[in-house]
Write a protein that holds these residues in place. Structure first.
Motif, PDB file in Angstrom:
ATOM      1  N   GLN A 116       0.832  -1.213   0.000  1.00  0.00           N
ATOM      2  CA  GLN A 116       0.000   0.000   0.000  1.00  0.00           C
ATOM      3  C   GLN A 116       0.865   1.262   0.000  1.00  0.00           C
ATOM      4  N   VAL A 118       3.844   1.684   1.202  1.00  0.00           N
ATOM      5  CA  VAL A 118       4.802   1.779   2.309  1.00  0.00           C
ATOM      6  C   VAL A 118       5.869   0.705   2.130  1.00  0.00           C
ATOM      7  N   ILE A 120       8.707  -2.044   2.958  1.00  0.00           N
ATOM      8  CA  ILE A 120       8.935  -3.020   4.006  1.00  0.00           C
ATOM      9  C   ILE A 120      10.373  -2.871   4.502  1.00  0.00           C
ATOM     10  N   ILE A 145       2.881  -9.665   3.865  1.00  0.00           N
ATOM     11  CA  ILE A 145       2.110  -8.799   4.766  1.00  0.00           C
ATOM     12  C   ILE A 145       0.636  -9.159   4.640  1.00  0.00           C
ATOM     13  N   PHE A 149      -3.698  -5.499   6.904  1.00  0.00           N
ATOM     14  CA  PHE A 149      -2.814  -4.690   7.739  1.00  0.00           C
ATOM     15  C   PHE A 149      -3.069  -3.203   7.504  1.00  0.00           C
ATOM     16  N   ASN A 150      -3.143  -2.438   8.583  1.00  0.00           N
ATOM     17  CA  ASN A 150      -3.412  -0.994   8.507  1.00  0.00           C
ATOM     18  C   ASN A 150      -2.087  -0.240   8.360  1.00  0.00           C
ATOM     19  N   SER A 151      -1.889   0.388   7.207  1.00  0.00           N
ATOM     20  CA  SER A 151      -0.639   1.092   6.924  1.00  0.00           C
ATOM     21  C   SER A 151      -0.742   2.600   7.115  1.00  0.00           C
ATOM     22  N   TYR A 182       7.897   2.886   7.521  1.00  0.00           N
ATOM     23  CA  TYR A 182       8.161   1.520   7.094  1.00  0.00           C
ATOM     24  C   TYR A 182       7.163   0.565   7.736  1.00  0.00           C
ATOM     25  N   ILE A 183       7.068  -0.629   7.147  1.00  0.00           N
ATOM     26  CA  ILE A 183       6.406  -1.751   7.808  1.00  0.00           C
ATOM     27  C   ILE A 183       7.500  -2.705   8.259  1.00  0.00           C
ATOM     28  N   LYS A 185       8.528  -6.240   9.625  1.00  0.00           N
ATOM     29  CA  LYS A 185       8.039  -7.620   9.695  1.00  0.00           C
ATOM     30  C   LYS A 185       9.197  -8.517  10.141  1.00  0.00           C
ATOM     31  N   THR A 190       4.317  -7.937  12.987  1.00  0.00           N
ATOM     32  CA  THR A 190       4.158  -6.969  11.896  1.00  0.00           C
ATOM     33  C   THR A 190       3.759  -5.647  12.522  1.00  0.00           C
ATOM     34  N   LEU A 192       3.805  -1.158  12.066  1.00  0.00           N
ATOM     35  CA  LEU A 192       4.054   0.075  11.320  1.00  0.00           C
ATOM     36  C   LEU A 192       4.971   0.959  12.155  1.00  0.00           C
TER      37      LEU A 192
END
Length: 230
Positions: A116, A118, A120, A145, A149-151, A182-183, A185, A190, A192
């Motif tokens: 989305q 963003v 990783i 991901i 997932f809320n980015s 960034y995300i 992981k 996981t 943000l």
């Protein structure tokens, strides 16, 4: 006489550089270590993740490249091995070329991963194409991901920057200052995060601080400078 002056100047520069080099130091009390190293084992020509059972690397490959264009050939190989490598999007829509470089060892194509929009954190997939146009190795840094997932961060970029700067206590001359979303992981985690990087005069170092983009908690804070050995 001019040759002597040049050599003298070179010696002075080298001597001054050695004075600037610093020994590795012990971590400061406020530093928060956070390891992203993925444990693995070797199986035949693969290095396999202990977390996911997916290959982190494929070595000694001799598959003919499908195209003379490096990116096209790299993407074609990755798409044909998408299930093995654990890619969520078989069309590789979440991979973007970060760098292509050619040398005597062939052409290396480096991909960054996005979700989305963003990036990783520390996710890089590398494909090497030999001079005789064969895929020779692949390094798989892909991190799946979850689709829900809320980015979208709850904390603004400026808030994250100020939290990091106040936590580290940076002051004096700042030679580099960047804040980026960034995300993160790592295994089943996981998160943000905002990454804040500062090269500071005091406390001296290149400070990387990861801040939870929803709670403001410090996830990681370390000096990532490369110091000369004693």
């Amino acid at each position: 006489m001019r040759k002597f002056s040049t050599l003298t100047l070179l010696a002075l520069v080298l001597g001054f550089s050695s004075l600037l080099a610093q020994k590795p130091r012990n971590p400061l009390p406020f530093e928060v270590p956070f390891s992203t190293v993925e444990p693995s084992y070797i199986q035949d020509n693969l290095r396999v993740s202990l977390w996911t059972d997916r290959p982190l690397a494929l070595y000694n490959l001799r598959e003919a490249a499908s195209s003379n264009d490096a990116e096209t050939a790299a993407r074609s190989f990755l798409m044909s091995h998408a299930e093995l490598l654990g890619f969520v999007d078989p069309a590789l829509g979440d991979l973007s070329v970060r760098q292509m470089r050619s040398s005597l060892g062939g052409t290396t194509v480096r991909f960054s991963q996005f979700f989305q929009g963003v990036q990783i954190y520390e996710s890089e997939t590398v494909v090497n194409i030999s001079p005789d146009q064969h895929i020779s190795y692949v390094l798989n840094g892909y991190k799946p991901i979850e689709s829900n997932f809320n980015s979208v961060p709850s904390i603004t970029e400026q808030q994250a920057h100020d939290l990091a700067a106040n936590y580290v206590g940076t002051n004096g001359r700042i030679d580099f200052d960047e804040t980026k979303l960034y995300i993160l992981k790592v295994n089943t985690l996981t998160k943000l995060v905002w990454q804040v990087r500062q090269i500071a005069e005091a406390p001296i170092g290149e400070w990387e601080t990861l801040i939870d983009a929803n709670t403001g908690d410090i996830v990681k804070c370390t000096d990532i400078s490369c110091y000369c050995a004693p």
